[in-house]
Scaffold this motif. Structure first.
Motif, PDB file in Angstrom:
ATOM      1  N   VAL A   1     -14.139 -37.276  -0.414  1.00  0.00           N
ATOM      2  CA  VAL A   1     -15.442 -37.504   0.192  1.00  0.00           C
ATOM      3  C   VAL A   1     -15.454 -36.793   1.533  1.00  0.00           C
TER       4      VAL A   1
ATOM      5  N   SER B   1     -17.900 -35.939   4.813  1.00  0.00           N
ATOM      6  CA  SER B   1     -19.153 -36.312   5.454  1.00  0.00           C
ATOM      7  C   SER B   1     -19.483 -35.434   6.649  1.00  0.00           C
TER       8      SER B   1
ATOM      9  N   HIS C   1     -24.736 -44.078  -1.278  1.00  0.00           N
ATOM     10  CA  HIS C   1     -24.626 -43.207  -0.108  1.00  0.00           C
ATOM     11  C   HIS C   1     -24.471 -44.020   1.180  1.00  0.00           C
TER      12      HIS C   1
ATOM     13  N   LEU D   1     -20.788 -45.120   1.187  1.00  0.00           N
ATOM     14  CA  LEU D   1     -19.929 -44.001   1.564  1.00  0.00           C
ATOM     15  C   LEU D   1     -20.071 -43.680   3.050  1.00  0.00           C
TER      16      LEU D   1
END
Length: 176
Positions: free
Chosen positions: A88, A90, A63, A66
């Motif tokens: 992905v 966020s 995490h 990322l």
């Protein structure tokens, strides 16, 4: 003599023309696919076979890796996990849009050859696409297979399987 030269020239032309035709068709298909689809940017640093797995398996937790990539590439980007692309996200607003507005496209499974061949044309519960059939199968699996009552009824089967496996392991050690 002319017949001999024409017969040997045909395979030579085919050997030269086939790779050129293959290259042209590959470039034409890839150009058509990139122009027709709008995709999120792909994060850099992917290796040819393993993709971004080396970045996720490093000294930092995944995490954190990322989050660092999100700082660099933006709120939404793609990474390669072996040969598959993963999106992905966020940002909570984009994630909400993905899980509410576009939930059917994100919930469905990709059409793969192995799911059609091994999963009886995607009829098995684990390979089925999201829809009415999948919802009905999930309901049946939850009620009939995974309920507390059913698990308690089939407890003796699991216990006997574990006992048999342990006996076989113990017997194989005696043979060695």
């Amino acid at each position: 003599m002319d017949y001999f030269h024409s017969v040997t020239a045909i395979p030579t032309v085919a050997i030269i023309a086939f790779p050129l035709l293959l290259l042209f068709s590959f470039l034409w298909i890839s150009r058509r696919n990139t122009n027709s689809k709008k995709t999120a940017p792909e994060a850099g640093g992917a290796w040819p076979i393993i993709g971004h797995l080396r970045l996720l398996g490093g000294p930092q937790p995944p995490h954190v890796s990322l989050a660092n990539m999100a700082d660099k590439y933006g709120r939404m980007f793609t990474i390669k996990l072996v040969v598959h692309r993963a999106l992905v996200v966020s940002d909570w607003e984009i994630a909400k849009a993905c899980l509410t507005t576009n939930d059917k496209s994100f919930a469905s499974r990709p059409k793969l050859a192995n799911s059609e061949l091994l999963g009886y044309n995607r009829a098995m519960f684990g390979f089925a696409p999201y829809g009415a059939y999948w919802r009905q199968m999930r309901k049946i699996a939850t009620i009939e297979l995974l309920s507390n009552h059913r698990l308690e009824l089939l407890k003796h089967v699991r216990e006997s399987e574990v006992k048999t496996s342990l006996q076989q392991l113990d017997g194989s050690k005696k043979l060695l």
